[in-house]
Design a protein around this motif. Structure first.
Motif, PDB file in Angstrom:
ATOM      1  N   ALA A  41       0.832  -1.206   0.000  1.00  0.00           N
ATOM      2  CA  ALA A  41       0.000   0.000   0.000  1.00  0.00           C
ATOM      3  C   ALA A  41       0.865   1.255   0.000  1.00  0.00           C
ATOM      4  O   ALA A  41       0.527   2.257  -0.648  1.00  0.00           O
ATOM      5  N   VAL A  44       1.795   2.165  -3.399  1.00  0.00           N
ATOM      6  CA  VAL A  44       0.690   2.870  -4.061  1.00  0.00           C
ATOM      7  C   VAL A  44       0.662   4.323  -3.605  1.00  0.00           C
ATOM      8  O   VAL A  44       0.509   5.251  -4.408  1.00  0.00           O
ATOM      9  N   SER A  63      -5.820  -6.514  -4.791  1.00  0.00           N
ATOM     10  CA  SER A  63      -5.394  -5.253  -5.395  1.00  0.00           C
ATOM     11  C   SER A  63      -6.253  -4.095  -4.906  1.00  0.00           C
ATOM     12  O   SER A  63      -5.754  -2.989  -4.659  1.00  0.00           O
ATOM     13  N   ILE A  66      -5.234  -3.237  -1.313  1.00  0.00           N
ATOM     14  CA  ILE A  66      -3.959  -2.526  -1.300  1.00  0.00           C
ATOM     15  C   ILE A  66      -4.150  -1.085  -1.777  1.00  0.00           C
ATOM     16  O   ILE A  66      -3.599  -0.139  -1.202  1.00  0.00           O
ATOM     17  N   ALA A  67      -4.947  -0.898  -2.817  1.00  0.00           N
ATOM     18  CA  ALA A  67      -5.172   0.441  -3.362  1.00  0.00           C
ATOM     19  C   ALA A  67      -5.882   1.341  -2.354  1.00  0.00           C
ATOM     20  O   ALA A  67      -5.504   2.508  -2.175  1.00  0.00           O
ATOM     21  N   GLY A  70      -3.545   2.222   0.378  1.00  0.00           N
ATOM     22  CA  GLY A  70      -2.562   3.159  -0.152  1.00  0.00           C
ATOM     23  C   GLY A  70      -3.098   4.578  -0.204  1.00  0.00           C
ATOM     24  O   GLY A  70      -2.396   5.537   0.126  1.00  0.00           O
ATOM     25  N   ILE A 103      -6.947   3.630 -10.553  1.00  0.00           N
ATOM     26  CA  ILE A 103      -6.193   2.468 -10.083  1.00  0.00           C
ATOM     27  C   ILE A 103      -7.001   1.217 -10.393  1.00  0.00           C
ATOM     28  O   ILE A 103      -8.116   1.042  -9.897  1.00  0.00           O
ATOM     29  N   VAL A 119      -2.204  -2.235  -9.591  1.00  0.00           N
ATOM     30  CA  VAL A 119      -1.437  -2.493  -8.370  1.00  0.00           C
ATOM     31  C   VAL A 119      -0.527  -3.703  -8.548  1.00  0.00           C
ATOM     32  O   VAL A 119      -0.954  -4.743  -9.070  1.00  0.00           O
TER      33      VAL A 119
END
Length: 473
Positions: A41, A44, A63, A66-67, A70, A103, A119
């Motif tokens: 993250a 990102v 993904s 994580i995005a 981030g 993203i 990602v």
């Protein structure tokens, strides 16, 4: 009450605070460790630093997790985009939010000038300093039932207050394993279901889709808490093996719409407990919740969480009696409430009372123990018939107890004599109109009986399983 007093400014505690530095999330079978998640993250966050907002294609994947994290690390407002959104909806969300980067996988209709990236879970970086708690964490869009979807500005402090309040109400801690398979672009699946475990330090198993067999498999892997919307619980009730597998769970929780009493009873008979309920909306996050360890009452969504106040008023702004029967407009204020609608000061002002309470637009009742029952939306579920104020939800609950009726939706239709006449749309076989009307009249006050019963093959629903009454008729 803050769960993590040693890190008051942090949305997510570090491993020393949570005690579960290795706690992981698993989405659709893909696992990631806590430190790896935050490292990815941070990568990102480095790519989007300084952007006014970032659109995240919210697929049920690692993904997406994580995005979103981030964005939160970077202090860049995340704009969750439903994966099934069409070109027109995407264009509105991007233009209205001012998102400067996309993203996720890139749809063909995105403007050529909008940069994007996918990602890479293997990338790592060091997280930046914690953003200010008053900063906007997310721009979450309303359903658009009264026009174009409006962007609700959700501050970081509201996310923290919301999750701490629910952790307290549900006795949710690091030893829990949350199981859910809900969309990651709504409050339920994203804020409660993803950010909740990360703040509390518990594990998360996101099943990708909320199928009964996947929930049962997760129960065998140690799931202790299960989230679902009424449609999910209805399908679990219809799958006895899956429902029985949930008997090992500590807590079952339903939200996003009212849970039919028949579904509550069926799940309880098989799993040993029925799902408890909670209430909230995009603008307020979750504000009312039934407590862990309490007696589940179908149709009742509990009391305000810590930091939140609720009141129910009549047409003249006076509090309704606390008898559990009198209904009125539900209003909320407290730490979980949003900062307003993006670029719409008039709409923001109209949504609050002169003394600072948010008008939810929902109709509710409260008893003398501060327990709340949601009747429905004021615009479509409060029916004024023959001088009476009638809640559609109460009639729907009775209809669902009638043999042969599988689904029901009650609406008020214009009537010269009554103002509005009560009409019920039902799904089921061999439904006798007169018998059903008499049934309701025998269970409730006579003035609450439907004046007409219309049998349909199915009821229109949105992506979250909520019935779209505006499409009936």
């Amino acid at each position: 009450m803050a769960l993590f007093p040693d890190s008051p400014g942090s949305l997510f505690p570090d491993s020393d605070v949570s005690g579960h530095g290795s706690a992981a999330i698993t989405i659709a079978g893909d696992p990631i460790g806590r430190s790896d998640l935050f490292g990815a993250a941070a990568a990102v966050a480095a790519r989007i630093a300084g952007a006014p907002a970032a659109a995240v294609l919210a697929t049920p994947t690692l993904s997406t997790a994580i995005a979103i994290v981030g964005c939160l690390q970077a202090g860049v407002p995340a704009v969750p985009i439903p994966p099934d959104s069409g070109p027109r909806e995407r264009a509105h969300l991007l233009t209205d939010s001012g998102a400067a980067i996309w993203i996720g996988d890139r749809p063909d209709d995105l403007p050529a000038t909008l940069p994007s990236f996918v990602v890479d879970p293997a990338q790592r970086a060091t997280a930046p300093a914690e953003p200010d708690s008053d900063s906007t964490a997310m721009i979450m869009y309303t359903s658009g039932t009264t026009g174009s979807p409006k962007g609700a500005l959700i501050p970081r402090r509201a996310l923290a207050a919301q999750l701490d309040g629910l952790a307290e109400a549900w006795q949710w801690g690091p030893d829990d394993v949350l199981v859910q398979g809900l969309p990651l672009f709504h409050v339920h699946g994203l804020v409660l279901g993803l950010l909740g475990p990360l703040r509390v330090g518990s594990r998360l198993i996101h099943t990708g889709k909320p199928r009964p067999e996947l929930y049962a498999a997760a129960a065998e892997r140690g799931g202790t808490m299960f989230f679902g919307v009424p449609t999910v619980w209805s399908r679990i009730a219809a799958a006895p093996g899956a429902a029985r597998a949930l008997s090992s769970a500590r807590l079952l929780i339903s939200g996003s719409a009212g849970l039919p009493s028949t579904v509550f009873r069926d799940v309880k008979a098989l799993a040993g407990q029925g799902p408890i309920e909670r209430y909230g909306m995009t603008e307020t996050l979750i504000t009312l919740a039934a407590r862990a360890g309490g007696e589940g009452r179908p149709g009742w969504v509990g009391s305000p969480i810590t930091g939140v106040e609720a009141r129910i008023v009549d047409d003249h702004g006076r509090p309704v009696p606390t008898d559990g029967e009198a209904i009125g407009d539900l209003q909320i204020r407290g730490t979980t409430v949003f900062d307003g609608y993006l670029g719409r000061p008039e709409a923001t002002a109209e949504s609050f009372t002169a003394d600072g309470w948010f008008r939810t637009g929902d109709v509710a009742a409260v008893d003398d123990h501060d327990q709340h029952r949601i009747v429905g939306r004021a615009a479509q579920d409060l029916i004024k018939s023959g001088g009476y104020r009638v809640g559609a939800g109460e009639i729907e609950a009775v209809l669902l107890d009638y043999p042969g009726i599988e689904e029901a939706a009650v609406v008020g239709e214009p009537d010269q004599d009554l103002g509005q006449r009560i009409v019920a749309y039902v799904v089921g076989d061999r439904v006798d109109e007169r018998a059903v009307i008499d049934w309701v009249a025998g269970q409730l006050s006579v003035h609450k009986r439907p004046r007409a019963i219309r049998t349909v093959g199915s009821l229109p629903r949105n992506a979250m399983g909520k019935i779209q009454k505006s499409l009936l008729g």
